[in-house]
Design an enzyme around this catalytic site. Structure first.
Site, PDB file in Angstrom:
ATOM      1  N   LYS A  39     -13.486   8.066   2.476  1.00  0.00           N
ATOM      2  CA  LYS A  39     -14.672   7.175   1.682  1.00  0.00           C
ATOM      3  C   LYS A  39     -15.916   8.078   3.049  1.00  0.00           C
ATOM      4  O   LYS A  39     -16.825   7.609   2.237  1.00  0.00           O
ATOM      5  CB  LYS A  39     -14.108   6.286   1.499  1.00  0.00           C
ATOM      6  CG  LYS A  39     -15.139   5.133   0.734  1.00  0.00           C
ATOM      7  CD  LYS A  39     -14.854   4.357   0.248  1.00  0.00           C
ATOM      8  CE  LYS A  39     -14.806   3.060   1.534  1.00  0.00           C
ATOM      9  NZ  LYS A  39     -14.805   1.457   1.230  1.00  0.00           N
ATOM     10  N   GLU A 121       8.200   3.056  -2.136  1.00  0.00           N
ATOM     11  CA  GLU A 121       9.150   1.840  -0.784  1.00  0.00           C
ATOM     12  C   GLU A 121       8.170   1.977   0.196  1.00  0.00           C
ATOM     13  O   GLU A 121       8.538   0.923   0.814  1.00  0.00           O
ATOM     14  CB  GLU A 121      10.321   3.838  -0.549  1.00  0.00           C
ATOM     15  CG  GLU A 121      10.909   2.668   0.642  1.00  0.00           C
ATOM     16  CD  GLU A 121      12.278   1.815  -0.640  1.00  0.00           C
ATOM     17  OE1 GLU A 121      13.032   2.008  -1.379  1.00  0.00           O
ATOM     18  OE2 GLU A 121      11.984   0.342  -0.091  1.00  0.00           O
ATOM     19  N   GLY A 126       7.671  -2.687   4.504  1.00  0.00           N
ATOM     20  CA  GLY A 126       7.452  -0.826   5.253  1.00  0.00           C
ATOM     21  C   GLY A 126       8.664   0.111   5.930  1.00  0.00           C
ATOM     22  O   GLY A 126       8.883   0.692   4.543  1.00  0.00           O
ATOM     23  N   LYS A 197       4.576  -8.348  -2.976  1.00  0.00           N
ATOM     24  CA  LYS A 197       6.062  -7.359  -2.725  1.00  0.00           C
ATOM     25  C   LYS A 197       7.218  -8.083  -2.726  1.00  0.00           C
ATOM     26  O   LYS A 197       7.619  -7.392  -3.761  1.00  0.00           O
ATOM     27  CB  LYS A 197       5.623  -7.495  -1.261  1.00  0.00           C
ATOM     28  CG  LYS A 197       4.690  -7.207  -0.063  1.00  0.00           C
ATOM     29  CD  LYS A 197       5.383  -6.657   1.320  1.00  0.00           C
ATOM     30  CE  LYS A 197       4.221  -6.171   2.155  1.00  0.00           C
ATOM     31  NZ  LYS A 197       4.235  -6.752   3.760  1.00  0.00           N
TER      32      LYS A 197
HETATM   33  N1  HSE Z   1      -0.669  -5.971   6.197  1.00  0.00           N
HETATM   34  C1  HSE Z   1       1.174  -5.783   6.060  1.00  0.00           C
HETATM   35  C2  HSE Z   1       1.732  -6.473   6.621  1.00  0.00           C
HETATM   36  C3  HSE Z   1       1.001  -4.450   5.846  1.00  0.00           C
HETATM   37  O1  HSE Z   1       1.534  -7.121   8.035  1.00  0.00           O
HETATM   38  O2  HSE Z   1       3.524  -6.626   6.645  1.00  0.00           O
HETATM   39  C4  HSE Z   1       2.682  -4.229   5.659  1.00  0.00           C
HETATM   40  O3  HSE Z   1       2.206  -3.943   3.918  1.00  0.00           O
END
Ligand code: HSE
Length: 420
Positions: A39, A121, A126, A197
Protein backbone atom coordinates in the site's frame (compact mmCIF):
# COMPACT_ATOMS: atom_id res chain seq x y z
CA UNK A 1 4.13 -34.95 -7.92
CA UNK A 2 4.08 -31.51 -6.39
CA UNK A 3 4.11 -28.48 -8.67
CA UNK A 4 6.13 -25.28 -8.32
CA UNK A 5 3.63 -22.63 -7.40
CA UNK A 6 3.53 -19.04 -8.62
CA UNK A 7 2.60 -16.73 -5.78
CA UNK A 8 1.07 -13.28 -5.68
CA UNK A 9 1.74 -11.84 -2.24
CA UNK A 10 -0.37 -9.13 -0.61
CA UNK A 11 1.43 -7.28 2.18
CA UNK A 12 5.10 -7.07 2.99
CA UNK A 13 5.07 -6.30 6.70
CA UNK A 14 6.29 -8.46 9.54
CA UNK A 15 4.73 -11.74 8.33
CA UNK A 16 5.22 -11.02 4.61
CA UNK A 17 8.93 -10.47 5.13
CA UNK A 18 9.06 -13.50 7.39
CA UNK A 19 7.55 -15.64 4.64
CA UNK A 20 9.98 -14.19 2.09
CA UNK A 21 12.92 -15.09 4.32
CA UNK A 22 11.62 -18.55 5.22
CA UNK A 23 10.80 -19.36 1.58
CA UNK A 24 14.22 -18.22 0.33
CA UNK A 25 16.03 -20.13 3.04
CA UNK A 26 14.04 -23.31 2.83
CA UNK A 27 15.95 -26.18 1.29
CA UNK A 28 13.14 -28.63 0.79
CA UNK A 29 10.50 -26.52 -0.92
CA UNK A 30 10.55 -23.97 -3.70
CA UNK A 31 7.89 -21.56 -4.97
CA UNK A 32 8.16 -18.29 -6.88
CA UNK A 33 6.88 -15.01 -5.54
CA UNK A 34 5.90 -13.35 -8.81
CA UNK A 35 4.63 -10.03 -7.42
CA UNK A 36 4.14 -8.34 -4.06
CA UNK A 37 1.30 -5.82 -3.67
CA UNK A 38 1.85 -3.15 -1.01
CA UNK A 39 0.00 0.00 0.00
CA UNK A 40 2.63 2.49 1.16
CA UNK A 41 4.57 4.02 -1.72
CA UNK A 42 6.95 5.86 0.60
CA UNK A 43 8.29 2.86 2.49
CA UNK A 44 11.70 1.55 1.55
CA UNK A 45 11.49 -2.11 0.52
CA UNK A 46 14.08 -4.82 1.01
CA UNK A 47 13.24 -6.46 -2.33
CA UNK A 48 13.76 -5.30 -5.93
CA UNK A 49 11.32 -2.68 -7.25
CA UNK A 50 10.36 -5.02 -10.12
CA UNK A 51 8.65 -7.30 -7.57
CA UNK A 52 6.52 -4.54 -6.08
CA UNK A 53 3.14 -3.30 -7.29
CA UNK A 54 0.60 -0.90 -5.81
CA UNK A 55 -2.20 -2.26 -7.97
CA UNK A 56 -4.00 -5.34 -6.63
CA UNK A 57 -5.39 -6.16 -10.09
CA UNK A 58 -1.90 -6.69 -11.41
CA UNK A 59 -1.86 -9.79 -9.22
CA UNK A 60 -5.51 -10.80 -9.29
CA UNK A 61 -5.70 -10.60 -13.10
CA UNK A 62 -2.38 -12.35 -13.72
CA UNK A 63 -3.19 -15.82 -15.11
CA UNK A 64 0.34 -17.02 -14.32
CA UNK A 65 -0.32 -16.62 -10.57
CA UNK A 66 -2.11 -19.63 -9.08
CA UNK A 67 -1.82 -18.82 -5.37
CA UNK A 68 -2.66 -15.62 -3.53
CA UNK A 69 -1.00 -15.17 -0.15
CA UNK A 70 -2.88 -12.50 1.76
CA UNK A 71 -0.93 -10.93 4.64
CA UNK A 72 -2.32 -7.42 4.92
CA UNK A 73 -3.68 -5.69 7.98
CA UNK A 74 -6.96 -4.32 6.76
CA UNK A 75 -9.55 -7.10 7.21
CA UNK A 76 -12.12 -5.43 4.90
CA UNK A 77 -9.72 -5.03 2.02
CA UNK A 78 -8.41 -8.54 2.76
CA UNK A 79 -11.97 -9.85 2.29
CA UNK A 80 -12.23 -8.10 -1.10
CA UNK A 81 -8.90 -9.57 -2.22
CA UNK A 82 -9.54 -13.08 -0.91
CA UNK A 83 -13.09 -13.37 -2.25
CA UNK A 84 -12.04 -11.97 -5.64
CA UNK A 85 -9.13 -14.43 -5.80
CA UNK A 86 -11.35 -17.41 -4.93
CA UNK A 87 -13.90 -16.37 -7.57
CA UNK A 88 -11.07 -16.19 -10.12
CA UNK A 89 -10.15 -19.78 -9.31
CA UNK A 90 -6.97 -19.00 -7.40
CA UNK A 91 -6.02 -20.79 -4.22
CA UNK A 92 -5.58 -18.59 -1.18
CA UNK A 93 -3.43 -18.70 1.92
CA UNK A 94 -4.18 -16.12 4.59
CA UNK A 95 -3.07 -15.36 8.15
CA UNK A 96 -5.87 -12.87 8.73
CA UNK A 97 -7.91 -14.14 11.70
CA UNK A 98 -10.27 -11.15 11.77
CA UNK A 99 -11.16 -11.64 8.11
CA UNK A 100 -11.75 -15.34 8.70
CA UNK A 101 -13.74 -15.05 11.93
CA UNK A 102 -16.02 -12.40 10.41
CA UNK A 103 -16.63 -14.23 7.12
CA UNK A 104 -16.20 -17.94 7.79
CA UNK A 105 -19.43 -19.03 6.17
CA UNK A 106 -19.04 -16.88 3.02
CA UNK A 107 -15.45 -17.98 2.57
CA UNK A 108 -16.33 -21.64 3.13
CA UNK A 109 -19.00 -21.39 0.41
CA UNK A 110 -16.74 -19.47 -1.98
CA UNK A 111 -13.98 -22.04 -1.85
CA UNK A 112 -16.54 -24.86 -2.30
CA UNK A 113 -18.33 -23.16 -5.22
CA UNK A 114 -15.10 -22.31 -7.02
CA UNK A 115 -13.42 -25.61 -6.24
CA UNK A 116 -10.30 -23.95 -4.87
CA UNK A 117 -8.48 -24.22 -1.59
CA UNK A 118 -8.38 -21.66 1.21
CA UNK A 119 -5.80 -22.44 3.88
CA UNK A 120 -5.05 -20.47 7.04
CA UNK A 121 -2.82 -22.33 9.48
CA UNK A 122 -0.93 -19.11 10.32
CA UNK A 123 -4.13 -17.39 11.44
CA UNK A 124 -4.34 -19.31 14.71
CA UNK A 125 -1.47 -19.66 17.19
CA UNK A 126 1.44 -18.88 14.86
CA UNK A 127 3.61 -21.89 14.22
CA UNK A 128 1.47 -24.39 16.17
CA UNK A 129 -0.15 -26.70 13.58
CA UNK A 130 -3.53 -26.65 15.28
CA UNK A 131 -5.87 -26.27 12.30
CA UNK A 132 -4.35 -29.13 10.37
CA UNK A 133 -4.24 -31.31 13.51
CA UNK A 134 -7.95 -30.72 14.04
CA UNK A 135 -8.72 -31.22 10.33
CA UNK A 136 -6.64 -34.33 9.77
CA UNK A 137 -6.00 -36.07 13.06
CA UNK A 138 -9.14 -35.23 15.00
CA UNK A 139 -11.43 -35.18 11.96
CA UNK A 140 -13.61 -37.97 13.31
CA UNK A 141 -13.11 -37.86 17.03
CA UNK A 142 -15.65 -36.05 19.13
CA UNK A 143 -13.76 -33.40 21.03
CA UNK A 144 -14.62 -32.26 24.53
CA UNK A 145 -12.62 -29.10 24.72
CA UNK A 146 -9.96 -26.92 23.11
CA UNK A 147 -8.38 -24.29 25.29
CA UNK A 148 -5.08 -22.54 25.77
CA UNK A 149 -3.16 -19.35 25.18
CA UNK A 150 -3.87 -18.06 21.68
CA UNK A 151 -2.32 -14.60 21.84
CA UNK A 152 1.41 -13.97 22.04
CA UNK A 153 1.26 -10.25 22.82
CA UNK A 154 -0.84 -10.54 25.97
CA UNK A 155 1.17 -13.51 27.15
CA UNK A 156 4.33 -11.48 26.59
CA UNK A 157 2.89 -8.51 28.50
CA UNK A 158 1.67 -10.69 31.39
CA UNK A 159 5.03 -12.46 31.62
CA UNK A 160 7.08 -9.25 31.54
CA UNK A 161 4.88 -7.22 33.89
CA UNK A 162 4.25 -9.91 36.50
CA UNK A 163 7.48 -11.92 36.57
CA UNK A 164 9.92 -9.24 35.47
CA UNK A 165 8.14 -6.15 36.86
CA UNK A 166 8.29 -4.25 33.60
CA UNK A 167 5.66 -1.53 33.20
CA UNK A 168 2.61 -2.36 31.06
CA UNK A 169 3.54 0.29 28.48
CA UNK A 170 7.15 -0.89 28.21
CA UNK A 171 6.06 -4.51 27.83
CA UNK A 172 3.56 -3.57 25.13
CA UNK A 173 6.19 -1.47 23.34
CA UNK A 174 8.56 -4.46 23.36
CA UNK A 175 5.82 -6.72 21.98
CA UNK A 176 5.23 -4.17 19.21
CA UNK A 177 8.95 -3.78 18.46
CA UNK A 178 9.35 -7.55 18.25
CA UNK A 179 6.48 -7.74 15.75
CA UNK A 180 4.10 -9.69 18.00
CA UNK A 181 1.36 -7.10 18.43
CA UNK A 182 -1.35 -6.20 15.94
CA UNK A 183 -1.13 -2.74 14.35
CA UNK A 184 -3.93 -1.78 16.70
CA UNK A 185 -2.91 -3.58 19.91
CA UNK A 186 -6.45 -3.14 21.29
CA UNK A 187 -7.19 -6.31 19.36
CA UNK A 188 -4.60 -8.13 21.45
CA UNK A 189 -5.08 -6.66 24.91
CA UNK A 190 -8.89 -6.67 24.82
CA UNK A 191 -8.98 -10.27 23.68
CA UNK A 192 -10.38 -9.76 20.16
CA UNK A 193 -7.44 -11.48 18.49
CA UNK A 194 -7.74 -14.53 20.75
CA UNK A 195 -11.50 -14.59 20.13
CA UNK A 196 -11.07 -14.58 16.34
CA UNK A 197 -8.67 -17.52 16.68
CA UNK A 198 -11.08 -19.35 19.00
CA UNK A 199 -13.86 -18.93 16.41
CA UNK A 200 -11.66 -20.39 13.66
CA UNK A 201 -10.65 -23.29 15.91
CA UNK A 202 -14.30 -23.92 16.91
CA UNK A 203 -15.14 -24.54 13.25
CA UNK A 204 -12.49 -27.20 12.83
CA UNK A 205 -12.86 -28.74 16.29
CA UNK A 206 -16.66 -28.78 16.56
CA UNK A 207 -18.04 -27.87 13.12
CA UNK A 208 -19.51 -24.65 14.46
CA UNK A 209 -19.63 -21.27 12.77
CA UNK A 210 -20.12 -18.59 15.39
CA UNK A 211 -20.38 -14.84 14.95
CA UNK A 212 -17.67 -12.81 16.74
CA UNK A 213 -20.30 -10.50 18.27
CA UNK A 214 -21.86 -13.49 20.07
CA UNK A 215 -18.64 -14.44 21.84
CA UNK A 216 -17.44 -12.75 25.03
CA UNK A 217 -13.91 -11.40 25.05
CA UNK A 218 -12.55 -9.78 28.15
CA UNK A 219 -8.90 -8.80 28.03
CA UNK A 220 -6.16 -7.75 30.40
CA UNK A 221 -6.52 -3.95 30.30
CA UNK A 222 -8.04 -3.65 33.77
CA UNK A 223 -5.53 -5.88 35.56
CA UNK A 224 -4.43 -4.23 38.81
CA UNK A 225 -1.59 -4.85 41.28
CA UNK A 226 -4.10 -6.27 43.78
CA UNK A 227 -5.15 -8.92 41.25
CA UNK A 228 -1.54 -9.85 40.65
CA UNK A 229 -0.97 -10.04 44.40
CA UNK A 230 -4.04 -12.24 44.88
CA UNK A 231 -2.86 -14.59 42.15
CA UNK A 232 0.75 -14.72 43.37
CA UNK A 233 -0.27 -15.48 46.96
CA UNK A 234 -2.27 -18.45 45.74
CA UNK A 235 0.57 -19.59 43.48
CA UNK A 236 -1.25 -18.80 40.24
CA UNK A 237 -0.04 -17.20 37.05
CA UNK A 238 -2.42 -15.05 35.02
CA UNK A 239 -2.96 -15.91 31.37
CA UNK A 240 -5.51 -14.83 28.78
CA UNK A 241 -7.26 -18.04 27.82
CA UNK A 242 -9.94 -18.87 25.29
CA UNK A 243 -12.08 -21.86 26.23
CA UNK A 244 -14.13 -23.81 23.70
CA UNK A 245 -15.99 -26.48 25.63
CA UNK A 246 -18.63 -29.08 24.87
CA UNK A 247 -21.21 -29.40 27.66
CA UNK A 248 -23.33 -32.30 28.82
CA UNK A 249 -26.26 -31.53 26.54
CA UNK A 250 -24.17 -31.24 23.34
CA UNK A 251 -23.95 -27.50 23.50
CA UNK A 252 -20.64 -25.69 23.09
CA UNK A 253 -19.61 -22.52 24.84
CA UNK A 254 -16.83 -20.24 23.60
CA UNK A 255 -15.35 -17.24 25.36
CA UNK A 256 -12.06 -15.47 26.11
CA UNK A 257 -11.12 -14.21 29.56
CA UNK A 258 -8.11 -13.98 31.85
CA UNK A 259 -7.58 -17.09 33.97
CA UNK A 260 -5.60 -17.95 37.10
CA UNK A 261 -3.43 -20.89 36.12
CA UNK A 262 -2.21 -23.42 38.65
CA UNK A 263 1.30 -24.86 38.52
CA UNK A 264 0.05 -28.30 37.47
CA UNK A 265 -1.52 -26.92 34.29
CA UNK A 266 0.38 -27.23 31.00
CA UNK A 267 -0.16 -23.54 30.37
CA UNK A 268 1.66 -22.49 33.55
CA UNK A 269 5.07 -22.56 31.87
CA UNK A 270 3.94 -21.13 28.55
CA UNK A 271 5.46 -17.67 28.83
CA UNK A 272 6.45 -14.69 26.67
CA UNK A 273 5.11 -14.85 23.12
CA UNK A 274 4.60 -18.61 23.24
CA UNK A 275 1.15 -20.06 22.77
CA UNK A 276 -0.18 -23.35 24.05
CA UNK A 277 -3.19 -25.34 22.93
CA UNK A 278 -4.79 -28.17 24.90
CA UNK A 279 -7.03 -30.47 22.87
CA UNK A 280 -9.20 -32.89 24.81
CA UNK A 281 -10.77 -35.74 22.88
CA UNK A 282 -13.47 -38.15 23.98
CA UNK A 283 -11.17 -41.14 23.43
CA UNK A 284 -7.69 -39.70 22.95
CA UNK A 285 -7.69 -37.69 26.16
CA UNK A 286 -5.54 -34.63 26.50
CA UNK A 287 -2.96 -33.34 23.99
CA UNK A 288 -0.80 -30.30 24.53
CA UNK A 289 0.84 -28.32 21.74
CA UNK A 290 3.21 -25.46 22.40
CA UNK A 291 4.97 -23.08 20.02
CA UNK A 292 5.65 -19.50 19.03
CA UNK A 293 2.30 -17.80 18.68
CA UNK A 294 3.57 -14.65 17.02
CA UNK A 295 6.57 -13.25 15.21
CA UNK A 296 7.86 -12.90 11.69
CA UNK A 297 9.59 -16.24 11.04
CA UNK A 298 7.29 -18.59 13.03
CA UNK A 299 4.21 -17.11 11.35
CA UNK A 300 6.02 -17.06 7.99
CA UNK A 301 6.82 -20.75 8.52
CA UNK A 302 3.13 -21.52 9.08
CA UNK A 303 2.25 -19.70 5.84
CA UNK A 304 4.95 -21.64 4.02
CA UNK A 305 3.55 -24.90 5.33
CA UNK A 306 0.17 -23.99 3.79
CA UNK A 307 1.81 -23.09 0.47
CA UNK A 308 3.64 -26.40 0.53
CA UNK A 309 0.35 -28.22 1.30
CA UNK A 310 -1.23 -26.47 -1.69
CA UNK A 311 1.48 -27.79 -3.97
CA UNK A 312 0.14 -31.26 -3.09
CA UNK A 313 -3.45 -30.19 -3.78
CA UNK A 314 -4.44 -30.01 -0.11
CA UNK A 315 -7.86 -28.63 0.85
CA UNK A 316 -9.66 -28.50 4.21
CA UNK A 317 -12.60 -30.88 4.31
CA UNK A 318 -14.48 -29.12 7.12
CA UNK A 319 -15.86 -32.56 7.89
CA UNK A 320 -17.54 -31.71 11.17
CA UNK A 321 -19.27 -28.70 9.62
CA UNK A 322 -20.15 -30.38 6.33
CA UNK A 323 -21.75 -33.37 8.09
CA UNK A 324 -24.12 -30.98 9.86
CA UNK A 325 -23.77 -32.87 13.12
CA UNK A 326 -22.35 -29.90 14.96
CA UNK A 327 -23.44 -29.17 18.51
CA UNK A 328 -25.17 -25.85 19.10
CA UNK A 329 -23.57 -22.78 20.58
CA UNK A 330 -24.61 -21.40 23.95
CA UNK A 331 -23.63 -18.61 26.30
CA UNK A 332 -25.94 -19.91 29.02
CA UNK A 333 -23.19 -21.41 31.16
CA UNK A 334 -21.77 -20.94 34.61
CA UNK A 335 -18.11 -20.16 35.06
CA UNK A 336 -16.13 -19.94 38.26
CA UNK A 337 -14.56 -16.51 38.47
CA UNK A 338 -12.82 -13.93 40.61
CA UNK A 339 -14.23 -10.42 40.30
CA UNK A 340 -12.47 -7.36 41.71
CA UNK A 341 -15.18 -4.80 42.15
CA UNK A 342 -15.40 -1.31 43.60
CA UNK A 343 -18.98 -0.76 44.77
CA UNK A 344 -22.07 -2.67 45.87
CA UNK A 345 -23.66 -1.46 42.65
CA UNK A 346 -21.16 -3.64 40.76
CA UNK A 347 -22.43 -6.76 42.53
CA UNK A 348 -26.03 -5.84 41.84
CA UNK A 349 -25.22 -5.83 38.14
CA UNK A 350 -22.81 -8.73 38.04
CA UNK A 351 -24.85 -11.21 40.01
CA UNK A 352 -23.01 -14.28 41.22
CA UNK A 353 -25.16 -17.41 41.44
CA UNK A 354 -22.86 -18.72 44.18
CA UNK A 355 -20.16 -16.99 46.19
CA UNK A 356 -17.42 -19.09 47.76
CA UNK A 357 -14.99 -16.38 48.84
CA UNK A 358 -15.38 -12.69 49.47
CA UNK A 359 -13.09 -9.95 50.66
CA UNK A 360 -13.83 -6.35 51.51
CA UNK A 361 -10.92 -4.04 52.28
CA UNK A 362 -10.39 -0.31 52.21
CA UNK A 363 -9.57 -0.01 48.54
CA UNK A 364 -9.88 -3.58 47.42
CA UNK A 365 -12.91 -5.86 47.19
CA UNK A 366 -13.38 -9.14 45.47
CA UNK A 367 -15.70 -12.10 45.21
CA UNK A 368 -15.03 -15.58 43.92
CA UNK A 369 -17.88 -17.78 42.80
CA UNK A 370 -20.09 -18.89 39.97
CA UNK A 371 -21.47 -16.40 37.51
CA UNK A 372 -23.43 -16.86 34.32
CA UNK A 373 -21.58 -15.98 31.14
CA UNK A 374 -24.70 -14.22 29.83
CA UNK A 375 -24.49 -11.89 32.80
CA UNK A 376 -20.87 -11.03 32.01
CA UNK A 377 -21.73 -10.42 28.36
CA UNK A 378 -24.48 -8.01 29.39
CA UNK A 379 -22.01 -6.18 31.62
CA UNK A 380 -18.85 -6.31 29.52
CA UNK A 381 -18.80 -2.58 28.79
CA UNK A 382 -19.62 -1.81 32.43
CA UNK A 383 -16.72 -3.99 33.61
CA UNK A 384 -14.28 -2.18 31.33
CA UNK A 385 -15.65 1.29 32.03
CA UNK A 386 -15.46 0.79 35.79
CA UNK A 387 -12.03 -0.86 35.62
CA UNK A 388 -13.23 -4.08 37.26
CA UNK A 389 -11.17 -7.20 36.71
CA UNK A 390 -12.53 -10.65 36.09
CA UNK A 391 -10.52 -13.83 35.94
CA UNK A 392 -11.48 -17.47 35.78
CA UNK A 393 -10.35 -19.48 38.79
CA UNK A 394 -11.30 -22.79 37.30
CA UNK A 395 -11.48 -23.81 33.69
CA UNK A 396 -14.61 -25.91 34.16
CA UNK A 397 -17.67 -24.55 32.48
CA UNK A 398 -21.08 -25.97 33.38
CA UNK A 399 -24.69 -25.55 32.33
CA UNK A 400 -26.67 -23.70 34.97
CA UNK A 401 -28.53 -25.80 37.48
CA UNK A 402 -31.98 -24.35 37.90
CA UNK A 403 -31.92 -25.20 41.59
CA UNK A 404 -28.90 -22.95 42.32
CA UNK A 405 -30.08 -19.80 44.03
CA UNK A 406 -28.47 -16.42 44.00
CA UNK A 407 -27.11 -16.57 47.50
CA UNK A 408 -23.94 -16.70 49.51
CA UNK A 409 -23.17 -20.30 50.46
CA UNK A 410 -22.65 -21.13 54.10
CA UNK A 411 -18.97 -21.97 53.78
CA UNK A 412 -18.21 -18.54 52.38
CA UNK A 413 -14.97 -16.90 53.55
CA UNK A 414 -15.94 -13.31 54.20
CA UNK A 415 -13.26 -11.04 55.59
CA UNK A 416 -13.51 -7.47 56.73
CA UNK A 417 -10.02 -6.07 56.70
CA UNK A 418 -8.78 -2.53 56.38
CA UNK A 419 -5.70 -3.31 54.36
CA UNK A 420 -4.96 -6.12 52.04
N1 HSE B 1 -0.91 -10.23 17.58
C1 HSE B 1 -0.94 -11.65 17.48
C2 HSE B 1 -0.44 -12.24 18.78
C3 HSE B 1 -0.10 -12.10 16.33
O1 HSE B 1 0.15 -11.50 19.57
O2 HSE B 1 -0.66 -13.42 19.04
C4 HSE B 1 -0.27 -13.51 15.96
O3 HSE B 1 -1.57 -13.79 15.56
Amino acid sequence: MSKKLKIGLFGFGCVGQGLYHVLNNSTGFKADIVKIAVKNKNKERTVGAELITYDKWEILNNPEIDVIVELIDDANEAFNIVSEALKKGKHVVTANKKLLAEHLEELYLLQQENNVSLLYEASACGSIPIIRSLEEYFDNEELEKVSGIFNGTTNYILTKTIAEKLSYNDALKQAQDKGFAETDPTNDVEGYDAKFKAIIIALHAFGLIIKPEDVLNIGITTLHDNDIKYASEKGYKIKLTPIIQRLEDNKVSVFVAPRFIKENNHLYNVDNEFNGVIVEGKFSGEQFLQGRGAGSYPTGAAVLSDISALSHGYKYEFKKYAQKKAPTFTNDVLIEAYLRYTSEEDLKRIVFDEITEQYTGKDYHYVVGKVNLKNLIANRDYILKHQLFISLVDEKVSRPDVTVKSSIKENVTTKELVNY
